[in-house]
Scaffold this motif. Structure first.
Motif, PDB file in Angstrom:
ATOM      1  N   LYS A 240      56.828  22.475  21.877  1.00 62.56           N
ATOM      2  CA  LYS A 240      55.489  23.956  20.714  1.00 62.56           C
ATOM      3  C   LYS A 240      54.503  23.355  20.547  1.00 62.56           C
ATOM      4  N   ALA A 241      54.417  21.752  19.747  1.00 64.46           N
ATOM      5  CA  ALA A 241      52.955  21.240  19.440  1.00 64.46           C
ATOM      6  C   ALA A 241      52.160  20.976  20.462  1.00 64.46           C
ATOM      7  N   GLY A 242      53.303  20.405  21.799  1.00 68.16           N
ATOM      8  CA  GLY A 242      52.529  19.822  22.951  1.00 68.16           C
ATOM      9  C   GLY A 242      51.520  20.458  23.317  1.00 68.16           C
ATOM     10  N   ARG A 243      52.249  21.646  23.684  1.00 67.64           N
ATOM     11  CA  ARG A 243      52.153  23.171  24.089  1.00 67.64           C
ATOM     12  C   ARG A 243      50.230  23.391  23.850  1.00 67.64           C
ATOM     13  N   GLU A 244      50.204  23.926  22.598  1.00 67.41           N
ATOM     14  CA  GLU A 244      49.344  24.361  21.510  1.00 67.41           C
ATOM     15  C   GLU A 244      48.374  23.620  21.209  1.00 67.41           C
ATOM     16  N   PHE A 245      48.280  22.123  21.251  1.00 69.55           N
ATOM     17  CA  PHE A 245      47.088  21.139  20.707  1.00 69.55           C
ATOM     18  C   PHE A 245      46.352  21.037  22.190  1.00 69.55           C
ATOM     19  N   THR A 246      47.121  20.663  23.353  1.00 69.81           N
ATOM     20  CA  THR A 246      46.933  20.937  24.562  1.00 69.81           C
ATOM     21  C   THR A 246      45.898  21.885  24.603  1.00 69.81           C
ATOM     22  N   ALA A 247      46.828  23.003  24.366  1.00 68.46           N
ATOM     23  CA  ALA A 247      45.260  24.469  25.374  1.00 68.46           C
ATOM     24  C   ALA A 247      44.118  23.912  23.918  1.00 68.46           C
ATOM     25  N   GLN A 248      44.330  23.761  22.706  1.00 65.91           N
ATOM     26  CA  GLN A 248      43.135  23.403  22.077  1.00 65.91           C
ATOM     27  C   GLN A 248      42.239  22.383  22.144  1.00 65.91           C
ATOM     28  N   VAL A 249      43.193  21.535  22.771  1.00 63.47           N
ATOM     29  CA  VAL A 249      42.194  20.215  23.404  1.00 63.47           C
ATOM     30  C   VAL A 249      40.983  20.113  24.442  1.00 63.47           C
ATOM     31  N   LEU A 250      42.044  20.940  25.524  1.00 58.16           N
ATOM     32  CA  LEU A 250      41.611  21.642  26.921  1.00 58.16           C
ATOM     33  C   LEU A 250      40.201  22.775  26.560  1.00 58.16           C
ATOM     34  N   GLU A 251      40.239  23.326  25.590  1.00 60.05           N
ATOM     35  CA  GLU A 251      39.167  24.036  25.311  1.00 60.05           C
ATOM     36  C   GLU A 251      37.660  24.024  24.687  1.00 60.05           C
ATOM     37  N   THR A 252      38.025  22.703  23.841  1.00 58.79           N
ATOM     38  CA  THR A 252      36.697  22.426  23.641  1.00 58.79           C
ATOM     39  C   THR A 252      35.906  20.385  24.697  1.00 58.79           C
ATOM     40  N   HIS A 253      37.407  20.259  25.713  1.00 54.59           N
ATOM     41  CA  HIS A 253      37.345  19.070  25.707  1.00 54.59           C
ATOM     42  C   HIS A 253      37.817  19.749  27.580  1.00 54.59           C
ATOM     43  N   PRO A 254      37.140  20.772  28.490  1.00 51.66           N
ATOM     44  CA  PRO A 254      38.132  20.862  29.467  1.00 51.66           C
ATOM     45  C   PRO A 254      37.731  19.485  30.475  1.00 51.66           C
ATOM     46  N   GLU A 255      36.548  18.775  30.375  1.00 48.40           N
ATOM     47  CA  GLU A 255      35.495  17.455  31.377  1.00 48.40           C
ATOM     48  C   GLU A 255      37.333  16.590  31.568  1.00 48.40           C
ATOM     49  N   LEU A 256      37.964  16.648  30.686  1.00 48.92           N
ATOM     50  CA  LEU A 256      39.394  15.581  31.063  1.00 48.92           C
ATOM     51  C   LEU A 256      39.950  15.356  31.900  1.00 48.92           C
ATOM     52  N   ASP A 257      39.961  14.077  32.536  1.00 48.11           N
ATOM     53  CA  ASP A 257      41.071  14.020  33.956  1.00 48.11           C
ATOM     54  C   ASP A 257      42.301  13.251  33.234  1.00 48.11           C
ATOM     55  N   CYS A 258      42.901  12.205  31.823  1.00 52.93           N
ATOM     56  CA  CYS A 258      43.647  12.705  32.074  1.00 52.93           C
ATOM     57  C   CYS A 258      43.943  12.821  30.259  1.00 52.93           C
ATOM     58  N   ILE A 259      45.249  13.265  29.372  1.00 51.58           N
ATOM     59  CA  ILE A 259      45.949  13.065  28.417  1.00 51.58           C
ATOM     60  C   ILE A 259      46.697  12.466  28.307  1.00 51.58           C
ATOM     61  N   TYR A 260      46.620  11.131  26.821  1.00 49.64           N
ATOM     62  CA  TYR A 260      47.730  10.439  26.644  1.00 49.64           C
ATOM     63  C   TYR A 260      48.441  11.378  25.533  1.00 49.64           C
ATOM     64  N   TYR A 261      49.913  11.771  25.250  1.00 50.29           N
ATOM     65  CA  TYR A 261      50.239  11.937  24.473  1.00 50.29           C
ATOM     66  C   TYR A 261      51.470  11.236  23.430  1.00 50.29           C
ATOM     67  N   SER A 262      51.141  10.751  22.577  1.00 55.20           N
ATOM     68  CA  SER A 262      52.263   9.924  21.423  1.00 55.20           C
ATOM     69  C   SER A 262      53.673   9.566  22.633  1.00 55.20           C
ATOM     70  N   ASN A 263      53.655  10.852  22.582  1.00 58.50           N
ATOM     71  CA  ASN A 263      55.106  10.975  23.426  1.00 58.50           C
ATOM     72  C   ASN A 263      55.401  12.144  24.217  1.00 58.50           C
ATOM     73  N   ASP A 264      56.761  12.140  24.688  1.00 59.69           N
ATOM     74  CA  ASP A 264      56.882  12.830  25.972  1.00 59.69           C
ATOM     75  C   ASP A 264      57.254  14.770  25.848  1.00 59.69           C
ATOM     76  N   ASP A 265      57.443  14.658  24.452  1.00 59.57           N
ATOM     77  CA  ASP A 265      58.192  15.892  23.535  1.00 59.57           C
ATOM     78  C   ASP A 265      56.709  16.594  23.629  1.00 59.57           C
ATOM     79  N   LEU A 266      55.777  15.425  23.468  1.00 59.10           N
ATOM     80  CA  LEU A 266      54.288  16.358  23.694  1.00 59.10           C
ATOM     81  C   LEU A 266      53.816  16.729  24.895  1.00 59.10           C
ATOM     82  N   ALA A 267      54.172  15.497  25.318  1.00 54.78           N
ATOM     83  CA  ALA A 267      53.670  16.076  27.179  1.00 54.78           C
ATOM     84  C   ALA A 267      54.455  17.122  27.906  1.00 54.78           C
TER      85      ALA A 267
END
Lengths: 346, 346
Positions: A240-267
């Motif tokens: 759940k946190a992974g999904r929410e955080f990703t939405a927020q990060v992509l809102e401010t940084h749509p230019e990203l071509d890769c996100i590294y997560y601290s683990n698979d659950d978040l990913a």
DNA sequence: ACTGATATCGATACCGGTATCGATAACATT
DNA sequence: AATGTTATCGATACCGGTATCGATATCAGT
């Protein structure tokens, strides 16, 4: 409730005296000592008394008393295992591996959960030592001094698992998280990724995730790159946190071509967001996690991960304990390294 | 390796005599008994000796010996917990709930894993009883007679968890899986579904999944409906199996408008297949699982599930043990029912 | 000064097993 | 027949604590 039941209960309680070895011995017509030897299968017992004792024990339902046995023989068949959490599947698999390798050895694992709290870890280890276990398996190499002292004073083989970046008390088996973070960065750069973001949870408590993070950043630096954004939250790593955080990060940084997560659950949470938002994974955005959960390979999109051999780590740790001879201080000190397989999904 | 090191090792071993209560007593200048009382905080000790003993214990690093303590006092602070598997998050959460409620009580949970094998369960329970624990928490109500007899003979409070469909040895806390299966069927029928399929794994070993299955089928019958297809596999319930089985079932039965799975892991796999295959979930096909895993609520599509209160079941079980008085046979016999919340996603 | 109550403490007997060593019996050796 | 060996067994002393009960000291009351 009525009288007979009351009487019976008193009666039952009187009857409920624990059946001891003496009872077995009496029933078999031998001494306590012979009964003890017969039941343990140590030599010096005639076949006939062996059978008599066995039959008597079964007949009166003798169960034995590990407390007395361990106290008298100054050794127990308990192996203490300390992990930060059950909820993380990774540890569940390690435990499963330990249980697997211990099976048939007569040793019994006892699990303790620290919830990533060093104080609680200290208490649990202290408690476990008071059962003088045959060995201790604990997670990580970053115990506070007080805990380390406890472990060193105790005359018990200790295996530290999961991590290799540091100095073990005795033996250790796991992988270098620093190196794992670095090689994931290398692999992603090699696949042409340049605009990285990071999303992590509970880094304050999870020292291994922190090591991966550091390794990742250093590898980026070595290539003249840097993270465009770092998003860290305090809570546990959940989908759940992974999904929410990703939405927020992509809102401010749509230019990203890769996100590294601290683990698979978040990913996985990140992957869910992308699926729901119609983002093309992995072409437009690579989602990179850590652990290689089974779940990941069935996902509708391919994400990057480092497959860690959890079960094997558990197996190895258990075998080190089984093989360690308490009276021979030379045993131990081994360092067993596993290397995670990297999967970029590209 | 060289001489000094060898000598030191001998020396260290000679020094490594376990520090006992007698040592503490000697260091504090009191008797063993006073030291014992002081450390346990039972009354009848002067403030001054209390402090002396406390200081001495800390100074020489006394750890205590639960073996001796439990043997002498005929009670231990261990609580045995037996579950079929760690890998299933559901049990991980139950364990977590147990650990949570036990925290601060001085009781320590000891976990055993049966791997759904009744023989192993028997052995584990037998082994646990030999540590004479303060209580036993075991999974399910369907133990073989031999195991039940063991439990009844032992003078230990027993709580059976997860299931309610049957007769408990002592107390039980959980939910009716039969009813849970039935109400899921009712809910889905109420939402207009008519063409049902079923996918399950490991039903031969998982008696509770079997009860849900039966309940589900009976509810369908009551409405004049029947399963169009039933797909059961032998292996463990994994996301991967769920995805594969779903693909296969839909190939032969594309007309289905709902699939009921033996649990959420399989259902999530089903959801993944549908996402990958472009099947509209839940409008075209309802995916229905069981457990209400956290993962489910973050999924890109909405699936149906029954939310089971795992943590609460663990909490309740632990509290029953804590509250049960060993000498009062009247304690126990309680039956704590939880009702799963049904979520259809429609 | 004597008695009784209260607070504090220690000697001793366990808890239920195992380690150790000596005793016994049966049999082989010379 | 005397001696040595081997197999089997039991008496006893622990393991490291706690339960129990009696001993001692202190102090108030009379």
């Amino acid at each position: 409730m009525c009288l007979p039941s009351g009487l019976q209960s008193i009666d039952a309680k009187a009857m409920k005296k624990r059946i001891t070895l003496s009872d077995v011995a009496a029933a078999a017509g031998v001494s306590k000592m012979t009964a003890s030897r017969a039941l343990r299968g140590t030599g010096d017992v005639s076949r006939s008394s062996m059978e008599k004792v066995g039959r008597a024990a079964k007949e009166i339902g003798y169960v034995g008393n590990h407390l007395a046995m361990s106290l008298a023989s100054r050794r127990s068949d308990l192996i203490g295992v300390v992990v930060p959490s059950f909820l993380n599947v990774v540890f569940a698999e390690v435990l499963s591996g330990i249980a697997e390798s211990l099976d048939g050895s007569g040793m019994q694992p006892v699990f303790g959960v620290t919830d990533y709290d060093p104080d609680r870890e200290y208490e649990i280890i202290r408690n476990m030592l008071s059962w003088n276990p045959a060995g201790l398996i604990i997670t990580g190499l970053d115990q506070p001094d007080e805990t380390l002292q406890l472990l060193e004073n105790a005359d018990v083989p200790v295996v530290q698992i999961m991590d290799l970046d540091g100095t073990p008390v005795d033996a250790c088996v796991g992988l270098s998280h620093h190196a794992a973070g670095a090689s994931m960065a290398e692999a992603l750069i090699a696949k042409g990724r340049r605009r990285f973001g990071y999303v992590g949870c509970g880094l304050d408590r999870d020292t291994r995730a922190r090591k991966r993070f550091t390794g990742f950043k250093e590898a980026l630096s070595a290539h003249g790159l840097a993270l465009k954004t770092t998003w860290t939250g305090p809570g546990p790593s959940t989908v759940k946190a992974g999904r929410e955080f990703t939405a927020q990060v992509l809102e401010t940084h749509p230019e990203l071509d890769c996100i590294y997560y601290s683990n698979d659950d978040l990913a996985v949470g990140g992957a869910f967001h992308c699926i729901a938002a119609g983002i093309n994974v992995p072409e437009a955005l690579v989602i990179a996690g850590f652990n290689g959960l089974d779940l990941v390979e069935s996902l509708p999109v391919r994400i990057a991960t480092s497959r860690t051999p959890r079960r094997e780590i558990g197996n190895a740790a258990a075998r080190i304990i089984l093989g360690s001879d308490r009276d021979d201080p030379a045993t131990g000190g081994t360092r067993t390294e596993f290397r995670p397989e990297i999967e970029t999904g590209l």
